[in-house]
Motif scaffolding. Structure first.
Motif, short mmCIF file in Angstrom:
data_model
loop_
_atom_site.label_atom_id
_atom_site.label_comp_id
_atom_site.label_asym_id
_atom_site.label_seq_id
_atom_site.Cartn_x
_atom_site.Cartn_y
_atom_site.Cartn_z
N THR A 466 0.85 -1.20 0.00
CA THR A 466 0.00 0.00 0.00
C THR A 466 0.88 1.25 0.00
O THR A 466 2.01 1.23 0.50
CB THR A 466 -0.93 0.04 1.22
N GLU A 468 0.55 5.86 -0.18
CA GLU A 468 -0.23 7.09 -0.36
C GLU A 468 0.22 7.71 -1.68
O GLU A 468 1.42 7.83 -1.94
CB GLU A 468 0.03 8.07 0.78
N ARG A 470 -0.20 11.04 -4.20
CA ARG A 470 -0.62 12.43 -4.27
C ARG A 470 -0.67 12.87 -5.73
O ARG A 470 0.36 12.86 -6.42
CB ARG A 470 0.33 13.33 -3.47
N VAL A 499 -5.38 13.47 -2.64
CA VAL A 499 -4.60 12.46 -1.91
C VAL A 499 -5.36 11.15 -1.90
O VAL A 499 -6.53 11.08 -1.49
CB VAL A 499 -4.32 12.91 -0.46
N PRO A 501 -5.15 7.79 -0.07
CA PRO A 501 -4.42 7.29 1.10
C PRO A 501 -3.98 5.84 1.02
O PRO A 501 -2.98 5.46 1.62
CB PRO A 501 -5.42 7.49 2.25
N ASN A 502 -4.70 5.01 0.25
CA ASN A 502 -4.37 3.59 0.22
C ASN A 502 -4.46 3.03 -1.20
O ASN A 502 -5.40 2.30 -1.53
CB ASN A 502 -5.30 2.80 1.15
N MET A 536 5.00 3.37 5.26
CA MET A 536 4.10 3.89 4.24
C MET A 536 4.87 4.72 3.22
O MET A 536 5.42 5.77 3.54
CB MET A 536 3.00 4.74 4.88
N VAL A 538 5.10 7.17 0.02
CA VAL A 538 4.31 8.26 -0.55
C VAL A 538 4.86 8.58 -1.93
O VAL A 538 6.07 8.79 -2.08
CB VAL A 538 4.36 9.52 0.34
#
Length: 556
Positions: A466, A468, A470, A499, A501-502, A536, A538
């Motif tokens: 997973t 994030e 953007r 955004v 998130p997942n 996480m 990004v």
């Protein structure tokens, strides 16, 4: 287009003529930013010009910080400027500061006083403006213009010693209050400013004005070609006057037009407002036109250099399309970005005839645009996959070549699958797509004889990571938000950041490298963000695969 193939710009023509006539043994330029903010795309053009000229003509460029305004300058900005120039691929010969020359500049000012060409004035800024005159009417002399040399020397020394408060006195050049160029009507050379300087501390309480410090600093460094933007054309006369009267090395100033970029602002004052008022998260927000913002968004040094080279320089201001900058980053990343799969709006696809609990490794090239593909990676495949929700329609139109009841598509690098049915929740949302696959249709080894028109990307459910994601877009909704007739903040695009998130990403992306571009197949070009953690990742979208704004502009 190479440097050899394109025609010379007007500054190159001047330089080649100077070299031909033997005026200079070596071409020397300087990049002189004020450290009161981060560099932006406009500065990139000046950097590429100044450093590019001395690379081409075997000279050198100095980096000189114009640090004459202590109330707005910070060491943070100094370091960011150096980082940006290095990142763009340039190296300066000397790192210098106007503050290095404060003592020398003070001596120059004294020399002008001694020659009767400068005087200490007591009138206020308001009174000075009233006496300045207009472009069609001459100004009037200050009542203090004819002070003796001795009195001026004494007062200027006392100004330096901190005897007077801010604004109480200034040092002005004595030129001509009827001059047609209003900048030549006894311009201010020094002002009193009791403020802590980021390098000299509290040693000085008088600071030279830009017009006094600029040319003299150029002369000290033996700058041959001092390149400025067009707003400094009226200043050139004062630049030359000061050098002549001080009898110092005759640096020469040349001006070129700004290349403003549409859908953005490059005024440092306005950029600072965006930061301090919370419209963006900082100077390096990926929506900002700063070099650090473009870098964080995933732009490459080559893409910015190529952009600056393409827009070139001219003698007339012009508005350049942001889409041209996007063209160059697409062109660069298409050749360098590794391909990976990521699903941003997932729905589960279940291959009902694929053995449960089984998985296999498929192979995919890193970059099919490069001969040899830059190697390949292993992609895990299983019975359950994530696919994009937009790749399924319950009632597809005739030319919909993705998934729908009875429709078949190829899964990228994998098999052909056929949609048999689907499952919906109580709200009517599709939660699962059920398909069957054709074992003989494996990519690279397809013996099925079946041909389909559509190919979609996917990520294996048990192997997915997973992240994030953007999705950045242009910060402003209009082409010229910096128009002074309106408040630029009224035109901020409130949808400039989305955004997710997942999102589900290919397992290999867990090893994504900072500073490297990745093409999320069918979704755009992305890069990993500094906010990423071990728990996480990004990713920032650098640019879409195609120019989505061109159509919107035509609609408007």
């Amino acid at each position: 287009m190479t440097n050899e193939e394109r025609s010379l710009n007007f500054i190159e023509e001047i330089i080649e003529e100077d070299l031909k006539e033997g005026k200079y043994e070596k071409i020397v330029t300087r990049f002189p930013p004020e450290p009161n903010g981060y560099l932006h795309i406009g500065h990139a053009s000046s950097i590429c010009l100044n450093f590019g000229l001395t690379q081409k003509y075997n000279g050198y460029t100095n980096l000189r910080f114009d640090d004459t305004n202590p109330t707005t300058e910070e060491t943070e900005y100094v370091e960011s400027i150096k980082d940006d120039i290095r990142w763009l691929g340039f190296t300066w010969k000397e790192e210098l500061y106007t503050s290095d020359y404060f003592e020398t500049l003070y001596g120059y000012a004294v020399k002008l006083i001694e020659k009767g060409l400068a005087y200490v004035d007591d009138i206020s800024a308001e009174e000075m403006a009233e006496l300045k005159g207009t472009p069609t009417e001459p100004g009037k002399d200050s009542p203090f213009r004819n002070r003796s040399v001795e009195e001026n020397i004494d007062l200027f020394s006392r100004m330096r010693d901190g005897e007077f408060e801010d604004g109480r006195r200034t040092l002005r050049a004595k030129i001509d209050m009827a001059h047609i160029n209003m900048l030549m009507r006894d311009p201010i050379l020094y002002r009193i400013k009791h403020a802590h300087h980021h390098r000299t501390g509290n040693k000085w309480c008088i600071y030279p004005m830009y017009d006094f410090a600029h040319g003299q600093s150029d002369s000290i460094e033996n700058i041959t070609h001092s390149i400025c933007t067009l707003e400094f054309v009226p200043h050139r006369e004062l630049y030359d006057w000061l050098i002549e009267k001080l009898e110092i090395y005759p640096s020469k100033q040349y001006e070129f037009a700004r290349r403003n970029v549409d859908f953005t602002v490059t005024s440092k004052r306005k950029l600072l407002q965006l930061v301090t008022e919370g419209f963006v998260e900082g100077w390096d927000d990926p929506r900002m036109p700063t070099i650090s913002g473009l870098r964080r968004r995933g732009f490459t040094p080559a893409s910015i250099r190529n952009f600056c080279d393409r827009i070139g320089i001219a003698k007339r201001d012009n508005l350049v399309e942001y889409s041209l900058l996007e063209f160059f980053i697409r062109e660069d990343l298409n050749k360098s970005a590794w391909r990976r799969m990521a699903v941003l709006d997932p729905v589960k696809l279940v291959i009902t005839n694929y053995p449960g609990g089984q998985d296999e490794m498929l192979e995919g090239e890193n970059n099919p645009e490069v001969e040899g593909g830059e190697g390949s990676r292993q992609i895990p495949f299983s019975r359950e996959l994530w696919v994009e929700r937009e790749d399924f329609m319950e009632n597809p139109p005739k030319k919909f070549f993705r998934l729908g009841p009875g429709l078949s598509v190829r899964l990228k690098h994998a098999y052909i699958v056929k949609c048999e049915d689907f499952v919906k929740d109580e709200a009517g949302n599709v939660t699962e797509i059920h398909c069957t696959y054709i074992p003989e249709s494996k990519s690279g080894h397809d013996t099925s004889g079946i041909h389909v028109k559509g190919t979609i990307h996917w990520v294996s459910v048990p192997h997915a990571k997973t992240a994030e994601v953007r999705l950045y877009d242009r910060l402003f909704k209009v082409e010229d938000p910096g128009n002074e007739e309106r408040d630029f903040k009224e035109y901020i695009n409130t949808e400039s950041l989305q955004v997710i998130p997942n999102a589900f990403i290919e397992a290999d992306l867990a090893n994504a490298e900072h500073g490297k571009g990745y093409q999320f197949i069918r979704k755009g070009y992305f890069t990993i963000d500094k906010d990423s953690t071990s728990g996480m990742l990004v990713f920032n979208r650098t640019v879409t695969l195609k120019d989505a704004w061109a159509k919107e502009i035509k609609k408007g």
